[in-house]
Design a protein around this motif. Structure first.
Motif, mmCIF file in Angstrom:
data_model
loop_
_atom_site.group_PDB
_atom_site.id
_atom_site.type_symbol
_atom_site.label_atom_id
_atom_site.label_comp_id
_atom_site.label_asym_id
_atom_site.label_seq_id
_atom_site.Cartn_x
_atom_site.Cartn_y
_atom_site.Cartn_z
ATOM 1 N N THR A 113 5.538 -28.646 7.930
ATOM 2 C CA THR A 113 6.743 -27.620 7.146
ATOM 3 C C THR A 113 6.475 -28.284 5.759
ATOM 4 O O THR A 113 6.841 -29.487 5.389
ATOM 5 C CB THR A 113 7.400 -27.937 7.406
ATOM 6 O OG1 THR A 113 8.544 -28.554 7.383
ATOM 7 C CG2 THR A 113 7.991 -27.210 8.660
ATOM 8 N N GLY A 114 6.190 -27.306 4.686
ATOM 9 C CA GLY A 114 6.244 -27.736 3.243
ATOM 10 C C GLY A 114 7.731 -27.814 2.192
ATOM 11 O O GLY A 114 7.607 -28.021 0.985
ATOM 12 N N ALA A 115 8.451 -26.999 2.876
ATOM 13 C CA ALA A 115 9.649 -26.657 2.470
ATOM 14 C C ALA A 115 11.139 -26.671 3.206
ATOM 15 O O ALA A 115 10.677 -26.221 4.728
ATOM 16 C CB ALA A 115 9.479 -24.964 2.066
ATOM 17 N N HIS A 116 12.185 -28.344 2.902
ATOM 18 C CA HIS A 116 13.291 -27.895 3.737
ATOM 19 C C HIS A 116 14.689 -26.900 2.687
ATOM 20 O O HIS A 116 14.184 -27.114 1.228
ATOM 21 C CB HIS A 116 13.548 -29.082 3.396
ATOM 22 C CG HIS A 116 12.609 -29.667 5.165
ATOM 23 N ND1 HIS A 116 12.690 -31.461 5.192
ATOM 24 C CD2 HIS A 116 11.920 -29.386 5.046
ATOM 25 C CE1 HIS A 116 11.898 -31.220 6.008
ATOM 26 N NE2 HIS A 116 11.054 -30.528 5.930
ATOM 27 N N ALA A 117 14.920 -26.850 2.701
ATOM 28 C CA ALA A 117 16.251 -25.472 2.565
ATOM 29 C C ALA A 117 17.284 -25.523 2.508
ATOM 30 O O ALA A 117 17.969 -25.459 4.171
ATOM 31 C CB ALA A 117 15.891 -24.143 2.379
ATOM 32 N N TRP A 118 18.246 -25.183 2.158
ATOM 33 C CA TRP A 118 19.949 -25.691 2.666
ATOM 34 C C TRP A 118 20.852 -25.651 1.811
ATOM 35 O O TRP A 118 20.931 -24.890 0.432
ATOM 36 C CB TRP A 118 20.033 -27.295 2.666
ATOM 37 C CG TRP A 118 19.490 -28.697 3.666
ATOM 38 C CD1 TRP A 118 18.467 -28.558 3.383
ATOM 39 C CD2 TRP A 118 20.416 -28.491 4.807
ATOM 40 N NE1 TRP A 118 18.354 -29.643 4.591
ATOM 41 C CE2 TRP A 118 19.043 -29.535 5.428
ATOM 42 C CE3 TRP A 118 20.753 -27.946 5.895
ATOM 43 C CZ2 TRP A 118 18.587 -29.247 6.367
ATOM 44 C CZ3 TRP A 118 20.846 -28.151 6.938
ATOM 45 C CH2 TRP A 118 20.005 -28.790 7.510
ATOM 46 N N PHE A 119 21.915 -24.984 2.029
ATOM 47 C CA PHE A 119 22.924 -24.235 2.033
ATOM 48 C C PHE A 119 24.502 -24.132 2.022
ATOM 49 O O PHE A 119 24.460 -24.556 3.760
ATOM 50 C CB PHE A 119 23.185 -22.740 2.347
ATOM 51 C CG PHE A 119 24.250 -21.576 0.994
ATOM 52 C CD1 PHE A 119 24.896 -21.689 0.287
ATOM 53 C CD2 PHE A 119 25.742 -21.375 2.587
ATOM 54 C CE1 PHE A 119 25.881 -21.143 -0.406
ATOM 55 C CE2 PHE A 119 26.224 -20.977 2.218
ATOM 56 C CZ PHE A 119 27.135 -20.616 0.371
ATOM 57 N N ALA A 120 25.387 -24.785 1.457
ATOM 58 C CA ALA A 120 26.274 -25.600 2.293
ATOM 59 C C ALA A 120 28.088 -24.226 1.165
ATOM 60 O O ALA A 120 27.807 -24.361 -0.147
ATOM 61 C CB ALA A 120 26.969 -27.195 1.781
ATOM 62 N N GLY A 121 28.161 -23.770 2.267
ATOM 63 C CA GLY A 121 29.073 -23.139 2.038
ATOM 64 C C GLY A 121 31.096 -23.979 1.797
ATOM 65 O O GLY A 121 31.236 -24.630 2.973
ATOM 66 N N VAL A 122 31.589 -24.483 0.387
ATOM 67 C CA VAL A 122 32.314 -25.137 0.022
ATOM 68 C C VAL A 122 33.483 -24.896 0.433
ATOM 69 O O VAL A 122 34.073 -23.068 -0.894
ATOM 70 C CB VAL A 122 32.340 -26.266 -0.515
ATOM 71 C CG1 VAL A 122 32.846 -27.123 -1.010
ATOM 72 C CG2 VAL A 122 30.247 -26.985 -0.285
ATOM 73 N N THR A 123 35.315 -25.339 0.445
ATOM 74 C CA THR A 123 36.225 -24.441 -0.499
ATOM 75 C C THR A 123 36.625 -24.703 -1.069
ATOM 76 O O THR A 123 36.165 -26.105 -1.950
ATOM 77 C CB THR A 123 37.231 -24.739 0.925
ATOM 78 O OG1 THR A 123 36.830 -25.536 1.846
ATOM 79 C CG2 THR A 123 39.214 -24.289 0.739
ATOM 80 N N ARG A 137 8.731 -19.512 -0.232
ATOM 81 C CA ARG A 137 9.222 -18.758 -0.374
ATOM 82 C C ARG A 137 10.062 -18.310 0.557
ATOM 83 O O ARG A 137 11.147 -17.460 1.187
ATOM 84 C CB ARG A 137 8.357 -17.438 -0.422
ATOM 85 C CG ARG A 137 7.994 -17.702 -1.662
ATOM 86 C CD ARG A 137 7.061 -16.410 -2.403
ATOM 87 N NE ARG A 137 6.656 -16.586 -3.175
ATOM 88 C CZ ARG A 137 6.970 -16.594 -4.512
ATOM 89 N NH1 ARG A 137 7.422 -15.930 -5.089
ATOM 90 N NH2 ARG A 137 5.372 -16.550 -5.198
ATOM 91 N N ASP A 138 9.564 -18.080 2.410
ATOM 92 C CA ASP A 138 10.315 -18.291 3.439
ATOM 93 C C ASP A 138 11.796 -18.571 3.663
ATOM 94 O O ASP A 138 12.386 -18.394 4.022
ATOM 95 C CB ASP A 138 9.550 -18.214 4.568
ATOM 96 C CG ASP A 138 8.428 -17.954 4.424
ATOM 97 O OD1 ASP A 138 8.035 -15.898 4.341
ATOM 98 O OD2 ASP A 138 7.015 -18.116 5.155
ATOM 99 N N ALA A 139 11.547 -20.175 3.331
ATOM 100 C CA ALA A 139 13.339 -20.632 3.447
ATOM 101 C C ALA A 139 14.299 -20.543 2.019
ATOM 102 O O ALA A 139 15.273 -19.930 2.891
ATOM 103 C CB ALA A 139 12.267 -22.048 3.241
ATOM 104 N N PHE A 140 13.803 -20.099 1.236
ATOM 105 C CA PHE A 140 14.648 -19.050 0.392
ATOM 106 C C PHE A 140 15.080 -17.550 0.574
ATOM 107 O O PHE A 140 15.943 -17.830 0.226
ATOM 108 C CB PHE A 140 13.872 -19.383 -1.252
ATOM 109 C CG PHE A 140 13.333 -20.347 -1.788
ATOM 110 C CD1 PHE A 140 14.058 -21.959 -1.835
ATOM 111 C CD2 PHE A 140 12.814 -20.876 -2.844
ATOM 112 C CE1 PHE A 140 14.196 -22.805 -2.540
ATOM 113 C CE2 PHE A 140 12.399 -21.906 -3.525
ATOM 114 C CZ PHE A 140 13.081 -23.117 -3.308
ATOM 115 N N ALA A 141 14.269 -17.168 1.240
ATOM 116 C CA ALA A 141 14.694 -15.994 2.274
ATOM 117 C C ALA A 141 15.670 -15.982 2.523
ATOM 118 O O ALA A 141 16.501 -14.952 2.905
ATOM 119 C CB ALA A 141 13.836 -15.164 1.545
#
Length: 142
Positions: A25-35, A107-111
């Motif tokens: 894989t060439g893409a690692h993507a993360w989202f953190a929802g923070v209070t 693109r796949d990771a972002f989407a």
């Protein structure tokens, strides 16, 4: 690979980042929802949040999170998915949810991230109670 967890302790990215490692894989993507401290109501008023508290139908939530991750893997050609959601009290500045994925291309990771978060909020039986600075509370579920 898919990693799904409901936890009662703080969520730290460093604890989960290796779960999406893959030499192909060439893409690692993360989202953190923070209070966050300020919440704007539907009427436009700003309320000061003291804390959030999450409850879940745990077995059903885990099953639905796994199903969501499986669908995301197929839809977006993901190699791995991590979804960690905190239950109990989540103070200001701490993460309530962490979603991560890896794919061959960005693109796949972002989407995949917004799609997974939208599905999680709409479909998974996890409920949020917001406690405001004035000690009033409100249950919130999309």
């Amino acid at each position: 690979m898919i990693f799904i967890r409901l936890v009662q302790t703080p969520i730290e990215l460093a604890d989960w980042s290796s779960k999406i490692d893959d030499p192909d894989t060439g893409a690692h993507a993360w989202f953190a929802g923070v209070t966050r401290r300020k919440t704007t109501t539907a009427a436009g008023a700003v309320r000061i949040t003291k804390t959030l508290h999450y409850q879940a139908h745990e077995s059903m939530a885990e099953a639905q999170l796994f199903q969501l991750a499986e669908e995301a893997k197929q839809r977006y050609s993901l190699a791995a998915v991590v979804i960690v959601h905190r239950l109990g009290e989540v103070p200001i500045g701490q993460a309530s949810v962490l979603v991560g994925c890896s794919s061959a291309h960005r693109r796949d990771a972002f989407a995949a991230l917004p799609w997974m978060m939208d599905r999680l909020k709409a479909d998974v039986p996890i409920w949020k109670r917001e406690t405001y600075l004035d000690e009033s509370t409100e249950w919130i579920h999309p």
